[in-house]
Design a protein around this motif. Sequence first.
Motif, PDB file in Angstrom:
ATOM      1  N   ASP A 569       9.870  44.040  27.875  1.00  0.00           N
ATOM      2  CA  ASP A 569       8.588  43.426  27.755  1.00  0.00           C
ATOM      3  C   ASP A 569       8.601  41.854  27.297  1.00  0.00           C
ATOM      4  OD1 ASP A 569       7.096  45.756  27.959  1.00  0.00           O
ATOM      5  OD2 ASP A 569       6.869  46.311  25.934  1.00  0.00           O
ATOM      6  N   SER A 570       9.862  41.387  26.900  1.00  0.00           N
ATOM      7  CA  SER A 570      10.101  39.867  26.334  1.00  0.00           C
ATOM      8  C   SER A 570      10.638  39.082  27.493  1.00  0.00           C
ATOM      9  CB  SER A 570      10.929  39.996  24.936  1.00  0.00           C
ATOM     10  OG  SER A 570      12.020  40.528  25.494  1.00  0.00           O
ATOM     11  N   ARG A 598       3.949  37.602  28.009  1.00  0.00           N
ATOM     12  CA  ARG A 598       5.091  37.119  28.803  1.00  0.00           C
ATOM     13  C   ARG A 598       4.792  35.491  29.037  1.00  0.00           C
ATOM     14  NH1 ARG A 598       8.382  40.928  31.797  1.00  0.00           N
ATOM     15  NH2 ARG A 598       7.863  42.915  31.222  1.00  0.00           N
TER      16      ARG A 598
END
Length: 622
Positions: A569-570, A598
């Motif tokens: 996700d990061s 993002r």
Amino acid sequence: MLAQVHSMSIQSQAASFSLSSDPQLCIGWKLTSAWLEFFPTKRRKPAVCFSLDRALQPKPTPRRIQETFDVETSSRESSIKESSLSVCDKIERLVSLGRYSEALEWFEILEIGSEVVQRSTYESLVNACLELKSIRAVKTIQQHMVKNGFQPDRYLVNRVLLVHVRSGAMAGARQLFEQMPKKDLISFNMMITGFVDSGEYEEALMLFLQLWAEVSDASPRTFASVLRACAGEKAMDLYYQMQHLGVQMDHFTYSMVVRLCVRLASHEHAKQAHAGLIRNGYGLDIVANTALVDFYSKWGRLEDARHVFDNMVSKSIISWNALIAGYGNHGRGGEAVELFELMLSNGMRPNHVTFLAVLAACSYSGLWEQGWHYFESMTRDFKLKPRAMHYACMIELLGREGHLDEAFALIRDAPFKPTKNMWAALLTACRMHKNLELGKFAAEKLFGMEPNKLNNYALLLNIYSSTGRVEDAATVREALRRRGLRLLPACSWIEINKRSHGFVFGDKSHPQSEEIYQNLEDVTNEISTMGYASNNESLLPDVQGQEEHPVSFHSEKLAVSFGLISTPDSTPLNVVQSHRICTDCHDALKLIAAATGREIVVRDASRFHHFKHGKCSCGDYW
């Protein structure tokens, strides 16, 4: 009395001639004398020669005819040998003084006779050919070597080969290379570099493989040249293969790998190259670290870029320029200006590239006053004359603020003929502010300069479409068809796990197409609740007749969707787009970045777009 005066005059002139300290004059006299001895002409003047002989020499004692002939022959041969050495010395001296053309002119004198030329003279002559990039002269010298039975050593043959390579005569270089009885690493290096520089990449790669097969060795510079010959992923595959085989890498090789990563948008490859730099003792190298600053800056890793920059022991103007441009490209114009001022306070003098970076930063961030200040400062404070790209930055800065008349006046009053970049900046401003008449004028100028560039037609088409000029838009499409130009599909690439994945409009060839489209639909639904509505207005359509197709399936959206389902996700996403990003995708990616948390960086045909927290670094002006 008159006869005595005449005789004294002759003696005085002859004595003056013989005592002359000018070696060129003496050599010229000796060569002329030798020439006349061998090739007597019909109209020689024995009286003058006799007088000179009488004045310069004592009266000779009588000798037998055969003895006289032997002595004269021996004297003549000695004179020729002396003149040959003198001419060779003259050639070598001229080359050492950088008077290469004169040295080759003296070589023509050597060609007349059968003088013995030493290796040092041949080396000087070849060096002269190298400096002048004269293929004709070096071939003549090669012929002279053969004619006189001179066998050049490997060093001299390599110098002759270098003349061919530097002159771009790769066919002749290849022939000479094949004829070499023994080839060393230097010979291979020159040929590989020559093939790369001339664009013959396949030849360069094949020769490198031959080198590796024959000697299992290659210098870091050779390997760096071969990397230039390879495209994209093929270059990286070769890099890892050679690394596995133990090929030595130097700072130059690593900097080349990092530059490849810039083109590939490959953060993973760049990180590994960075680690290799440090592991092999090049952590403080200015060239390699500047390449890293450039990579991290361009792809939005500005904190990483600043970390590398701050830890550099010494910085070149290129290092400063890379980071200033990085801040500017990603909408951080204030920090770009601060860094520029820091550079000045450190005593570093800016160049044209520096001002281009800081002006672009002011333009992207709408820093009106600072931009004008630095533009005027170029001439006033640093005696640098602004070039076309500096003017284009100022035209964009004016256009961004809506001052189209002032932008046009800047083009009109420029001290040189306006360039395509200047007219393109004005056309972009007209599109953003829907100034039809001035946009049409700028487009016509661009059509004259670049009649086959699709983007110019697309910009004008967009102006007509956005202002409801349907008939004019149809005229532009007809012009495209008449010229045989098609708005080809755009392509977007994204790297996942060191592998590049490409997408085109409506692409379903990817093994994970079903997941990609399902995720894209889910994301589109989510951003629709945030105010997104599809926009069919496009700067450069993905496909011909795009208005008949949904914009949801544009290539950059597919690439981003794949990135979302394939990374944690990061993880920031880096996408390369072959055309200018369309309005719909630009709006969508801003909201996708906000919805997913993002950072998404897209490098399109125009610039870098850094999407973060629902905003783009371009300020919606591209």
